[in-house]
Scaffold this active site. Structure first.
Site, mmCIF file in Angstrom:
data_model
loop_
_atom_site.group_PDB
_atom_site.id
_atom_site.type_symbol
_atom_site.label_atom_id
_atom_site.label_comp_id
_atom_site.label_asym_id
_atom_site.label_seq_id
_atom_site.Cartn_x
_atom_site.Cartn_y
_atom_site.Cartn_z
ATOM 1 N N PHE A 106 0.815 -1.219 0.000
ATOM 2 C CA PHE A 106 0.000 0.000 0.000
ATOM 3 C C PHE A 106 0.849 1.271 0.000
ATOM 4 O O PHE A 106 0.378 2.342 -0.395
ATOM 5 C CB PHE A 106 -0.938 -0.007 1.208
ATOM 6 C CG PHE A 106 -0.326 0.452 2.505
ATOM 7 C CD1 PHE A 106 -0.576 1.713 3.010
ATOM 8 C CD2 PHE A 106 0.483 -0.399 3.250
ATOM 9 C CE1 PHE A 106 -0.026 2.139 4.209
ATOM 10 C CE2 PHE A 106 1.026 0.007 4.452
ATOM 11 C CZ PHE A 106 0.775 1.284 4.939
ATOM 12 N N LYS A 107 2.116 1.161 0.398
ATOM 13 C CA LYS A 107 2.971 2.340 0.447
ATOM 14 C C LYS A 107 3.194 2.945 -0.945
ATOM 15 O O LYS A 107 3.601 4.102 -1.063
ATOM 16 C CB LYS A 107 4.325 1.979 1.069
ATOM 17 C CG LYS A 107 4.233 1.382 2.463
ATOM 18 C CD LYS A 107 3.804 2.400 3.486
ATOM 19 C CE LYS A 107 3.667 1.807 4.876
ATOM 20 N NZ LYS A 107 4.928 1.525 5.529
#
Length: 437
Positions: A106-107
């Site tokens: 998700f980063k």
């Protein structure tokens, strides 16, 4: 939009300065002077939109005026060429898959946006920007790939030795080019402390233009609100469900803070679960009203092994240091390693779906919240990483082999390149002073 420090002693700044500084000079985190809102007509117009149109609408409110809108639109399009699936496990229970980006975590959502903004502002200023990052795993690889080849930037990643998965370590130590990795003989809190010391070191700041790509940087936090907004509107448009409970695997609390930001903007979100592992300082605060960080505890959900989360300062700011007000919107639930492993098995046995340990923490916390509260609102668990990034944990839990995506197999074959340093700040300062010289 003007941004000021949570410590309230630094001069308010523009989004450009907040992005390029990362941390305010007084050691605080930048927050917007006011959270822009979306009216009901605006939300209705966005309901049928795709992810990029919703992301652009939000970015425009925070960045508009400093970047031409056509260029901002191009930035959004280049950041998110991938999908953000909302997978229904059963009626009312969803997984939002946030691992379709280049590093399968998700980063990527925040790092890619920040990299492009930093590159744009650096070219305007005609400066070489040194991006300094502490990582407990996926932040480092997302930043490495996000900034790779971005003109006028170079990246230094600090990660705790032996406390990230092999795949994560390979990703953040093999990017090369303008990306440099430092393996720190300590834990994540040591890495974070070193980065903070660098930002307030006047001698270093005289030599280098430093910024951060951790979620302490407001321009990495803002884009994390995009997928909360998207999921809440998509849930309504496609499933006729409203006001979901988001269960958020939480370590440094940037992800949760971004969700709170989306809710404050007016997106239809009912409640949040701060799903922690044994590192439960925020969970205890929500219960007792006292914030007492403790030394980091190693767990199976390694990216959440943070004893003193940086973004908690922003959460306290948004709730005016009122833990009861925070607790009305956020329920903290701590999940053990045993329950994490059990959740991985349970999800696979019930749905034939494989999750990484962080997503398992979020799923177990949602189940616990429903038992405790009786709340049957739709629930969305944020899935923060592809399970293949945590092969050892998943394969042991399920007693089966997991297929590794091609892009990860290629990374495993590369040679690791990292400098080893201790936890003494002088070692980091010396490395930075002689970087590329």
């Amino acid at each position: 939009m003007i941004y000021f420090s949570t410590n309230k002693t630094s001069t308010p700044v523009s989004i450009k300065k907040a992005t390029l500084e990362g941390l305010a000079p007084d050691g605080g985190l930048y927050v917007p002077s006011g959270v822009p809102g979306f009216s009901l007509p605006e939300l209705e117009l966005l309901e049928g939109g795709n992810f990029r149109s919703i992301a652009f609408a939000i970015a425009k409110k925070f960045v508009g005026g400093e970047i031409p809108l056509d260029h901002l639109g191009d930035i959004i399009d280049s950041c998110y060429p991938f999908e953000t699936p909302l997978v229904e496990l059963e009626k009312g229970t969803f997984i939002e898959e946030l691992f379709s980006g280049p590093t399968l975590a998700f980063k990527d959502y925040g790092a890619r946006f920040l990299a492009r903004l930093t590159g744009y502002f650096a070219s305007e200023e005609r400066k070489l920007i040194t991006v300094l990052v502490a990582t407990s795993g996926d932040t480092g690889s997302a930043v490495a790939y996000g900034f790779q080849g971005i003109p006028n930037t170079r990246v230094v990643l600090l990660y705790p030795s032996g406390k990230v998965s092999r795949l994560q370590e390979q990703q953040l130590t093999t990017a090369g080019g303008n990306v440099h990795a430092l393996e720190v003989q300590g834990d994540f809190d040591d890495c974070q402390r070193l980065v903070k010391q660098a930002f307030v070191d006047p001698e270093l700041r005289e030599l280098l233009t430093l910024t951060s790509a951790n979620s302490i940087n407001i321009s990495r936090l803002i884009p994390q609100s995009f997928y909360y907004a998207w999921a809440s509107l998509h849930l309504k448009a496609e499933y006729g469900m409203e006001n979901p409970v988001f269960s958020v695997p939480s370590g440094n609390y940037g992800n949760l803070t971004a969700g709170v930001l989306a809710r404050m903007m007016g997106f239809p979100i009912g409640h949040f679960i701060a799903a922690s592992n044994a590192n439960d300082s925020v969970t205890r605060y929500l219960e007792e009203g006292r914030y007492e960080p403790r030394p980091t505890i190693a767990t199976l959900s390694t990216a959440m092994d943070v004893g003193n989360p940086s973004n908690f300062a922003r959460l306290r700011h948004f709730y005016n240091n009122d833990y009861r007000a925070m607790g009305s919107d956020i329920t903290g639930i701590s999940v053990s390693d045993e329950d994490t492993t059990a959740a991985i098995r349970d999800i696979y046995n019930r749905y034939g779906y494989i999750v990484d340990p962080h997503t398992a923490v979020g799923f177990h916390a949602l189940e616990e919240y429903r038992k405790q509260s009786g709340n049957r609102s739709p629930g969305i668990v944020l899935s923060t990483a592809h399970p293949a990034k945590f092969l050892e944990v998943i394969e042991e839990a399920l007693e089966r082999k997991i297929e590794i995506p091609e892009r990860l197999r290629v990374v495993l074959e590369k040679e690791k390149k990292a400098n080893l340093i201790g936890t003494d700040y002088r070692e980091l300062a010396d490395f930075l002073k002689h970087l590329d010289r």
